[in-house]
Design a protein around this motif. Structure first.
Motif, short mmCIF file in Angstrom:
data_model
loop_
_atom_site.label_atom_id
_atom_site.label_comp_id
_atom_site.label_asym_id
_atom_site.label_seq_id
_atom_site.Cartn_x
_atom_site.Cartn_y
_atom_site.Cartn_z
N GLN A 29 37.66 30.10 37.53
CA GLN A 29 36.91 30.57 36.28
C GLN A 29 36.22 29.30 35.93
N THR A 30 36.91 28.21 35.80
CA THR A 30 36.35 26.92 35.12
C THR A 30 36.27 25.49 36.06
N ASP A 76 48.86 26.34 33.70
CA ASP A 76 50.69 26.59 34.57
C ASP A 76 49.81 27.82 35.66
N PRO A 77 51.36 27.92 36.15
CA PRO A 77 50.90 29.22 37.93
C PRO A 77 50.48 30.00 36.79
N TYR A 78 50.94 31.27 35.66
CA TYR A 78 50.28 32.47 35.20
C TYR A 78 48.60 31.91 34.83
N THR A 79 48.75 30.85 34.12
CA THR A 79 47.43 31.32 33.87
C THR A 79 46.08 31.44 34.92
N LEU A 80 46.87 30.49 36.15
CA LEU A 80 45.82 30.11 36.72
C LEU A 80 45.42 31.59 38.32
N MET A 81 46.92 31.91 37.86
CA MET A 81 47.12 33.66 38.74
C MET A 81 45.54 34.85 37.40
N VAL A 82 46.17 34.75 36.39
CA VAL A 82 45.21 35.74 36.23
C VAL A 82 43.77 34.99 35.59
N ASP A 83 43.39 34.45 35.81
CA ASP A 83 41.86 33.12 35.99
C ASP A 83 41.47 33.65 36.98
N PHE A 95 41.76 35.87 38.99
CA PHE A 95 41.45 37.55 39.40
C PHE A 95 40.89 38.04 38.40
N ASP A 96 40.55 37.08 37.44
CA ASP A 96 39.37 37.63 35.61
C ASP A 96 38.23 36.85 37.44
N VAL A 97 37.91 36.81 38.16
CA VAL A 97 36.58 36.50 39.23
C VAL A 97 36.73 37.87 39.90
N TRP A 98 36.27 38.81 39.61
CA TRP A 98 36.06 40.01 40.67
C TRP A 98 35.76 40.00 42.46
N TRP A 99 35.19 38.78 42.25
CA TRP A 99 34.75 38.11 43.63
C TRP A 99 36.02 37.76 44.50
N MET A 100 37.50 37.10 43.72
CA MET A 100 38.14 36.46 44.70
C MET A 100 39.44 37.57 44.02
N THR A 101 38.88 38.82 43.68
CA THR A 101 40.36 40.31 43.39
C THR A 101 39.17 40.75 44.81
N ILE A 130 47.50 43.07 32.84
CA ILE A 130 48.01 41.70 32.73
C ILE A 130 46.99 41.17 32.34
N GLU A 131 47.05 40.30 31.42
CA GLU A 131 46.17 39.17 30.90
C GLU A 131 46.86 38.15 30.21
#
Ligand code: HEM
Length: 214
Positions: free
Chosen positions: A124-125, A134-141, A143-149, A213-214
């Motif tokens: 994302q960034t 941090d690991p949590y932010t990295l994970m949420v960021d 999966f906030d990108v649709w094609w990564m999900t 989850i956000e």
């Protein structure tokens, strides 16, 4: 092939369970990631447990891929002339996709490690390494990108197929499928592991995508 496969099943079960900590929030998830690095201290050094796991997984991966190549060569040597007419009547889709599915999973794992472990690439960034957060932010960021999900969900579908047939094959190799009941149980175990592991892994990307989850 069967023994390394069973090791992967054990690892993915534990990893999937650990990922579900994301539902307890950022602090709990990051605490868990931190504890993984401290696990076994002071008998083991910091990250000692993690490194033992990494080396074990690498050895299992080499054994798994080498066995797959040897088996594929043996199969092609056993039939040197091609079938004139080939129709897959009795084989399941999961058994016919083991090779390509396995290769796709290998590509996924390489990207996954670059993304979350060794490179920490935040899609994302565009930041990498410690800057990715941090690991949590990295994970949420991520999966906030649709094609990564989509990439992760497709990989989990491939993982489900691979686990479904792999579990059956492993139990067969290890000699547990010599009665009708044990064959039935092996098939059920294949379904159960595929649904629990691939489904459990998919919950986190799906929950980020739907804003749970956000
Ligand atoms: C939706 C599916 C998945 C998610 C969300 C996910 C998430 C993560 C995260 C957040 C980390 C970093 C943990 C940390 O730094 O503490 C990680 C590491 C890792 N994951 Fe996954 N994972 C998934 C599927 C898989 C699968 C299917 C495999 C392998 C079969 C796998 C293998 C690994 C490995 C080997 C590591 C590296 C651990 C290390 O740093 O040595 N993951 N994963």
């Amino acid at each position: 092939m069967a023994v390394s496969g069973l090791l992967f099943i054990a690892f993915t079960l534990v990893h999937m369970y650990g990922n579900l900590k994301a539902f307890s929030g950022q602090e709990k998830f990051n605490d868990y990631a931190h504890h993984l690095r401290e696990f076994g201290e002071p008998i083991l050094p910091y990250e000692g447990f993690l490194w033992i796991t990494r080396v074990g997984l690498l050895v299992a991966l080499v054994a798994h891929v080498t066995s797959a190549v040897i088996l594929a060569r043996r199969a092609s040597r056993a039939r040197t002339t091609k079938y004139q007419y080939k129709k897959n009547k009795h084989s399941a889709l999961s058994s016919r996709t083991m090779r390509w599915g396995g290769a796709a999973l290998l590509l996924f794992i390489i990207w996954h490690l670059v993304n979350f472990s060794f490179g920490k690439v935040n899609p994302q960034t565009g930041e990498t390494g410690a800057a990715a957060g941090d690991p949590y932010t990295l994970m949420v960021d991520t999966f906030d990108v649709w094609w990564m999900t989509v990439i992760y969900l497709v990989a989990m579908l491939a993982l489900g197929f691979h686990l479904h047939h792999g579990t059956w094959s492993a139990t067969q190799t290890l000699g547990y499928t010599n009665t009708a009941t044990s064959r039935q149980r092996a098939k059920q175990a294949g379904w159960l592991l595929a649904i629990v592991i691939a489904g459990g892994f998919s919950l986190v990307p799906l929950s980020v995508m739907f804003g749970i989850i956000e």
